[in-house]
Design a protein around this motif. Structure first.
Motif, PDB file in Angstrom:
ATOM      1  N   UNK A 104       1.032  -1.139   0.036  1.00 16.02           N
ATOM      2  CA  UNK A 104      -0.274  -0.097   0.171  1.00 16.02           C
ATOM      3  C   UNK A 104       1.195   0.859  -0.320  1.00 16.02           C
ATOM      4  N   UNK A 105       0.810   2.241  -1.231  1.00 16.00           N
ATOM      5  CA  UNK A 105       1.026   3.539  -0.988  1.00 16.00           C
ATOM      6  C   UNK A 105       0.892   4.597   0.004  1.00 16.00           C
ATOM      7  N   UNK A 106       2.475   5.301   0.384  1.00 17.11           N
ATOM      8  CA  UNK A 106       2.005   6.335   0.820  1.00 17.11           C
ATOM      9  C   UNK A 106       1.183   7.333  -0.201  1.00 17.11           C
ATOM     10  N   UNK A 107       1.159   8.580   0.569  1.00 18.98           N
ATOM     11  CA  UNK A 107       0.751   9.718  -0.161  1.00 18.98           C
ATOM     12  C   UNK A 107       1.050  11.110  -0.391  1.00 18.98           C
ATOM     13  N   UNK A 108       0.515  11.771  -1.392  1.00 22.50           N
ATOM     14  CA  UNK A 108       1.393  13.669  -0.866  1.00 22.50           C
ATOM     15  C   UNK A 108      -0.079  14.114  -1.537  1.00 22.50           C
ATOM     16  N   UNK A 109      -0.085  14.932  -1.294  1.00 23.10           N
ATOM     17  CA  UNK A 109      -1.154  16.041  -0.897  1.00 23.10           C
ATOM     18  C   UNK A 109      -0.635  17.446  -1.959  1.00 23.10           C
ATOM     19  N   UNK A 110      -1.092  17.537  -3.075  1.00 22.10           N
ATOM     20  CA  UNK A 110      -0.771  18.279  -3.908  1.00 22.10           C
ATOM     21  C   UNK A 110      -1.421  20.092  -3.521  1.00 22.10           C
ATOM     22  N   UNK A 111      -2.172  19.825  -2.966  1.00 26.54           N
ATOM     23  CA  UNK A 111      -2.939  20.909  -2.134  1.00 26.54           C
ATOM     24  C   UNK A 111      -4.166  20.166  -1.805  1.00 26.54           C
ATOM     25  N   UNK A 112      -4.673  21.080  -0.432  1.00 29.29           N
ATOM     26  CA  UNK A 112      -6.222  21.004   0.398  1.00 29.29           C
ATOM     27  C   UNK A 112      -6.019  20.508   1.448  1.00 29.29           C
ATOM     28  N   UNK A 113      -4.875  21.486   2.413  1.00 27.93           N
ATOM     29  CA  UNK A 113      -4.486  20.770   3.331  1.00 27.93           C
ATOM     30  C   UNK A 113      -5.329  21.248   4.465  1.00 27.93           C
ATOM     31  N   UNK A 114      -5.694  20.214   5.625  1.00 24.70           N
ATOM     32  CA  UNK A 114      -5.972  20.320   6.728  1.00 24.70           C
ATOM     33  C   UNK A 114      -7.672  20.376   6.937  1.00 24.70           C
ATOM     34  N   UNK A 115      -8.105  20.940   5.181  1.00 28.66           N
ATOM     35  CA  UNK A 115      -9.850  20.279   4.928  1.00 28.66           C
ATOM     36  C   UNK A 115     -10.403  19.254   4.992  1.00 28.66           C
ATOM     37  N   UNK A 116      -9.180  18.456   5.332  1.00 27.14           N
ATOM     38  CA  UNK A 116      -9.631  16.926   4.987  1.00 27.14           C
ATOM     39  C   UNK A 116     -11.189  16.337   5.817  1.00 27.14           C
ATOM     40  N   UNK A 117     -10.690  17.076   7.271  1.00 34.55           N
ATOM     41  CA  UNK A 117     -11.793  16.586   8.469  1.00 34.55           C
ATOM     42  C   UNK A 117     -12.965  17.620   8.596  1.00 34.55           C
ATOM     43  N   UNK A 118     -12.709  18.821   7.119  1.00 38.11           N
ATOM     44  CA  UNK A 118     -13.926  20.201   7.009  1.00 38.11           C
ATOM     45  C   UNK A 118     -14.619  19.987   6.402  1.00 38.11           C
ATOM     46  N   UNK A 119     -14.467  18.904   5.369  1.00 34.75           N
ATOM     47  CA  UNK A 119     -15.711  18.563   5.025  1.00 34.75           C
ATOM     48  C   UNK A 119     -15.293  18.971   3.347  1.00 34.75           C
ATOM     49  N   UNK A 120     -14.133  19.337   3.504  1.00 35.57           N
ATOM     50  CA  UNK A 120     -13.346  20.416   1.884  1.00 35.57           C
ATOM     51  C   UNK A 120     -13.281  19.768   0.661  1.00 35.57           C
ATOM     52  N   UNK A 121     -12.346  19.803   0.135  1.00 37.33           N
ATOM     53  CA  UNK A 121     -12.130  18.982  -1.264  1.00 37.33           C
ATOM     54  C   UNK A 121     -10.111  18.826  -1.147  1.00 37.33           C
ATOM     55  N   UNK A 122      -9.463  17.815  -1.434  1.00 36.07           N
ATOM     56  CA  UNK A 122      -7.871  17.608  -1.224  1.00 36.07           C
ATOM     57  C   UNK A 122      -8.368  17.233  -2.391  1.00 36.07           C
ATOM     58  N   UNK A 123      -6.394  17.212  -2.876  1.00 34.94           N
ATOM     59  CA  UNK A 123      -5.944  17.211  -4.167  1.00 34.94           C
ATOM     60  C   UNK A 123      -4.802  15.841  -3.953  1.00 34.94           C
ATOM     61  N   UNK A 124      -4.826  14.515  -3.208  1.00 36.92           N
ATOM     62  CA  UNK A 124      -4.332  13.594  -3.197  1.00 36.92           C
ATOM     63  C   UNK A 124      -3.672  13.402  -4.333  1.00 36.92           C
ATOM     64  N   UNK A 125      -2.637  12.028  -4.480  1.00 36.95           N
ATOM     65  CA  UNK A 125      -2.328  11.002  -5.029  1.00 36.95           C
ATOM     66  C   UNK A 125      -1.412  10.767  -4.275  1.00 36.95           C
ATOM     67  N   UNK A 126      -1.661   8.994  -5.086  1.00 37.33           N
ATOM     68  CA  UNK A 126      -0.212   7.888  -4.408  1.00 37.33           C
ATOM     69  C   UNK A 126       0.588   7.880  -4.835  1.00 37.33           C
ATOM     70  N   UNK A 127       2.019   7.398  -4.131  1.00 38.34           N
ATOM     71  CA  UNK A 127       3.331   7.896  -4.370  1.00 38.34           C
ATOM     72  C   UNK A 127       3.722   6.567  -4.462  1.00 38.34           C
ATOM     73  N   UNK A 128       4.797   6.829  -5.080  1.00 41.09           N
ATOM     74  CA  UNK A 128       6.100   5.225  -5.582  1.00 41.09           C
ATOM     75  C   UNK A 128       6.712   4.976  -4.908  1.00 41.09           C
ATOM     76  N   UNK A 129       6.396   4.721  -3.341  1.00 46.37           N
ATOM     77  CA  UNK A 129       7.097   4.471  -2.243  1.00 46.37           C
ATOM     78  C   UNK A 129       5.510   3.802  -1.408  1.00 46.37           C
ATOM     79  N   UNK A 130       6.176   2.441  -0.996  1.00 45.61           N
ATOM     80  CA  UNK A 130       4.742   1.171  -0.061  1.00 45.61           C
ATOM     81  C   UNK A 130       5.561   1.035   0.979  1.00 45.61           C
TER      82      UNK A 130
END
Length: 404
Positions: free
Chosen positions: A39-65
């Protein structure tokens, strides 16, 4: 290696990591594993500290597992699983009969919490032996804990033959983080690790849990992750304090969801909030807007706009949410100074903050020079060596290999 060792060739996970974990399993348990999951880690390109505030986030899985090698225990009557960490050189037991209990401060909580979630849902788990290894940097804000949780859930599915829906798997892992690690995280980390796809970002609606794919097909841009190699020791409640502050502000503003709040309305009701609540709220409202704007810009190939939104996100995290630190600010300012002509499109801190990593969009033909400049100038300014690696959007959690 014994002859029964599965022959593994995997296009997603580093071959050296796979070789290392299989050798570690043989050394620990005296036989080859019958199962490998990742299972990969992830990096979030934008949208920080709003996942627990009903927001939008734009992450991607990274090539580290995070990878787990496993097999059924020789003693099928055993009431626990054995899990060995290669990195920590520690072996822990996890109850498979009664729901495991958290072990304060231990890495095994991420495994035990997931096991508990499956047991509570009525899944019977046979005795197993497992070895865990990883090349996801720990403490860098790249969700090594979520990757371990999701890898564990993928292992349980494989050894029980009971596959659950991807969203349900992510939510079991989120609950493990809440109940066993004591971190009231949103859904982004676990969803990223479960749902990740090559050549694709995800615009994740943290209110509806719906995912809108954002294509990342171009080879002309690379994601550069730079680890500041600092993690400031805090008093322990900073994450929860900010979440509580956001909830308090939302209640005072009288809105059911931050999605209903515009920046104009927030400004008009500023007097009802404390200064701290106002700045937290301003970050949430503006970051939600920045994230949806960035997804549209990315889909339209307007990378300059994406870059400007990334810088604005960092500034807001630094000034309003106050989760950055000097080292992260220095990394972002070095990238900003290199500028578009030097190959940098945009940069920001990523993850919870107070250390960890920055994420930078770089023109691929400038990757080497940008990486070298960031590392050398950061060392000159801080005396700290920064680790950096490039990545593309990666495959989410999957079974690598099984043998009968």
């Amino acid at each position: 290696m014994p002859s029964e060792q599965p022959s593994v060739s995997n296009q997603h996970v580093d071959e050296q990591l796979l070789d290392r974990i299989q050798n570690a399993y043989v050394e620990k348990f005296g036989k080859a594993p019958t199962l490998l999951v990742a299972a990969p880690g992830r990096v979030n390109l934008i949208g920080e500290h709003i996942d627990y505030n009903d927001g939008f986030v734009m992450p991607m899985a990274i090539q580290r597992y995070v990878v787990i090698a496993a097999g059924l225990a020789d003693d099928s009557s055993r009431d626990h699983g054995l899990v060995h960490s290669v990195e920590l050189e520690e072996t822990e037991q996890v109850s498979l009969v009664t729901s495991p209990q958290p072990k304060p401060g231990s890495w095994i909580n991420y495994v035990a919490g997931v096991i508990a979630g499956f047991l509570e849902s009525g899944v019977s788990i046979p005795a197993f032996d497992a070895v865990v290894d990883s090349n996801v940097p720990v403490g860098g804000g790249l969700s090594s804990s979520a990757a371990l949780e999701v890898a564990t859930a993928t292992l349980v599915e494989a050894i029980t033959g009971k596959s659950i829906g991807k969203a349900e798997k992510a939510l079991i892992c989120q609950q493990a983080e809440h109940k066993f690690a004591g971190v009231p995280c949103g859904i982004m980390d676990q969803f990223s690790s479960v749902f990740g796809k090559p050549n694709e970002l995800m615009l994740l609606d943290c209110q509806s849990q719906q995912i809108e794919p954002v294509p990342f097909q171009t080879d002309e841009i690379t994601v550069l992750i730079t680890n500041s190699n600092v993690k400031h020791e805090l008093t322990g409640g900073e994450y929860a304090e900010r979440r509580s502050g956001c909830d308090s502000a939302k209640a005072k503003l009288g809105c059911d969801s931050w999605r209903d709040m515009t920046i104009e309305e927030l400004e008009s009701k500023k007097a009802s909030l404390s200064e701290s609540e106002y700045r937290l709220a301003r970050h949430v409202v503006t970051e939600i807007s920045r994230t949806t704007d960035a997804a549209n810009a990315f889909a339209n190939g307007d990378y300059d706009q994406v870059g400007q939104l990334m810088y604005a996100s960092h500034d807001s995290l630094r000034d309003d949410f106050e989760v950055s630190c000097d080292e992260l600010d220095i990394l972002v300012e070095i990238a900003r100074a290199i500028g578009n002509e030097g190959g940098v499109i945009g940069s920001r801190m990523t993850g919870g903050g107070f250390g960890g990593c920055t994420v930078t969009l770089v023109k691929t033909d400038h990757l080497q020079s940008v990486t070298s400049t960031i590392q050398s100038e950061y060392k000159s300014k801080t005396g700290i060596e920064a680790m950096a690696f490039a990545t593309r959007p990666a495959m989410g959690a999957h079974v690598i290999a099984t043998t009968p």
